[in-house]
Design an enzyme around this catalytic site. Structure first.
Site, PDB file in Angstrom:
ATOM      1  N   CYS A 199      54.748  55.885  17.315  1.00  0.00           N
ATOM      2  CA  CYS A 199      55.358  55.028  16.373  1.00  0.00           C
ATOM      3  C   CYS A 199      55.565  55.585  14.956  1.00  0.00           C
ATOM      4  O   CYS A 199      56.215  55.156  14.373  1.00  0.00           O
ATOM      5  CB  CYS A 199      54.422  53.743  16.467  1.00  0.00           C
ATOM      6  SG  CYS A 199      52.708  53.887  15.668  1.00  0.00           S
ATOM      7  N   GLU A 302      64.424  52.004  19.055  1.00  0.00           N
ATOM      8  CA  GLU A 302      63.556  52.984  18.888  1.00  0.00           C
ATOM      9  C   GLU A 302      63.500  53.630  20.221  1.00  0.00           C
ATOM     10  O   GLU A 302      63.009  53.006  21.178  1.00  0.00           O
ATOM     11  CB  GLU A 302      62.175  52.190  18.708  1.00  0.00           C
ATOM     12  CG  GLU A 302      61.097  53.143  18.343  1.00  0.00           C
ATOM     13  CD  GLU A 302      59.558  52.660  18.196  1.00  0.00           C
ATOM     14  OE1 GLU A 302      58.771  53.220  17.918  1.00  0.00           O
ATOM     15  OE2 GLU A 302      59.669  51.467  18.642  1.00  0.00           O
TER      16      GLU A 302
END
Length: 421
Positions: A199, A302
């Site tokens: 992340c 993402e």
């Protein structure tokens, strides 16, 4: 570390980092006593004193992701348990073994039976944790869709929730004064390390400079990334292991294809990778996309793979900062420059929770807190550090009156005020 590599696929070196960054939180949690100190004041009125102190919440729970099977659980249960709570940990169903081993080690170290429990499962188990009236707080790290659903369901049942979600971490490179060689190595390592399944992976680069200069940087960037070795994470000399699942590989390669179809240039193509001895491995080599527009799927999504997105070159630092601030995510960002003035402007005006100056992945050490912001977090109390202690505790305040005079007035119908007898 070997359990992490076996189930997640990351290299042993990266897995050791996974473990040791978690152990740093354990060391801090073992010295939590001073963070639990309350406040007191004597003599707030005649014969009256006031004291506040921190108490544990009770039963807390954590839901951990697949990408850091050791570090993220160690962000959670050591802080929760040392502040006096019991803890229920649900690891990812893809990578459960590290959590089980950590629980074993905690028990061997003296953690009493019943303080830490491990549960396994998927959505039904998560919903059970969210709905349980016994659980007071939930920590979560994972994707936005899952985290937002957990936050909504758990807070609806009255729980405190901290949820670290997705990200799109941008990096600004001031080509006129950044150290070129060091910056390129940092960009490659921060974007491709851990297979990009982080992340805090550096996934977007904004080059500030002329198109001609940026083209030179892109060429050297692709050359450096192509040197990385892809293979079994347990083998010596391997830089990038396989993605966690066949579905992850298919998704990453699909996004690359859609990005190219939408106009991105393929500076380095990692699709179709086959490693000797592992014909069905989930391997994707480093991929670099250039001239990416902000409506391109590689930018709006993402990717969670070894893919670096390079947006179209911009002419000024202000333009680069505007792009970052307009992106919904706020986990991390970085700038590479030798200009102190530019760095200071960036750190003060960028709307991102964690900023690196010549540091590509600015994850704080555990004496601080992990402070992602905006769409990268739900809840307002962060992981580990002082904020971690605040999350797993509540403050109780006691006001006492011990008059020496047996005929003292203990209060009437009027609101008491400081200083009145």
């Amino acid at each position: 570390a070997s359990l992490v590599t076996l189930e997640n696929g990351k290299t042993l070196a990266d897995a050791r980092g996974d473990v040791f960054r978690g152990l740093e939180v354990v060391e801090t949690a073992a010295n939590v006593a001073d963070k639990m100190l309350g406040e007191s004041m004597s003599g707030i009125s005649t014969s009256m004193d006031c004291v506040s102190y921190r108490q544990p919440l009770g039963v807390c729970a954590g839901i951990a992701p697949f990408n850091f099977p050791a570090m993220i659980p160690l962000w959670m249960f050591p802080v929760a348990c040392t502040t006096g709570n019991t803890f229920v940990l649900k690891p990812s169903e893809r990578t459960p073994s590290a959590s089980l081993r950590l629980a074993q080690l905690a028990q061997e170290a003296g953690l009493p039976d019943g303080v830490l429990s491990i549960v396994h499962g998927a959505k039904d188990v998560v919903n059970g944790l969210c709905d349980s009236p016994s659980i007071r707080a939930i920590s979560f790290v994972g994707s936005n869709p899952a985290g937002e659903a957990i936050f909504a369901r758990a807070t609806d049942s009255g729980k405190r929730v901290q949820a670290n979600l997705g990200a799109k971490n941008h990096c600004v490179v001031l080509t006129q004064d950044a150290d070129k060689s060091a910056t390129i190595k940092a960009l490659v390592g921060a974007s491709m390390g851990g297979k990009g399944e982080r992340c805090m992976a550096l996934s977007v680069v904004l080059f500030v400079g002329s198109p001609e200069v940026v083209a030179e940087w892109m060429e050297e960037l692709a050359e450096e990334a192509s040197k990385l070795t892809v293979g079994n994470g347990t083998d010596d000399g391997v830089d990038i292991g396989p993605l966690v699942s066949p579905e992850s590989k298919e998704r990453v390669e699909r996004i690359i294809g859609e990005a190219v179809d939408a106009g991105a240039t393929l500076e380095l193509d990692g699709r179709g990778t086959v490693v000797d001895g592992y014909p069905n491995g989930n391997f994707v080599r480093p991929t670099i996309l250039g001239n990416v527009r902000r409506d391109n799927v590689a930018y709006t999504t993402e990717v969670f793979g070894p893919v670096l997105v390079c947006l179209e070159a911009v002419g000024t630092l202000e333009e680069a900062m505007q792009i970052i601030n307009e992106n919904p995510y706020g986990n991390g960002t970085a700038i590479f420059t030798s200009s102190g003035a530019a760095a200071r402007k960036f750190q003060h005006e960028i709307n991102v929770g964690q900023v690196g100056i010549n540091v590509p992945i600015p994850v704080p050490l555990p004496m601080f807190s992990f402070t992602g912001s905006r769409a990268s977090i739900r809840g307002d109390i962060h992981f580990y550090g002082k904020q971690g202690v605040q999350f797993y505790t509540q403050i109780k305040t006691v006001t006492s009156n011990w008059p020496f005079n047996p005929d003292a007035d203990l209060g009437g119908v009027a609101m008491p005020t400081i200083g009145n007898k």
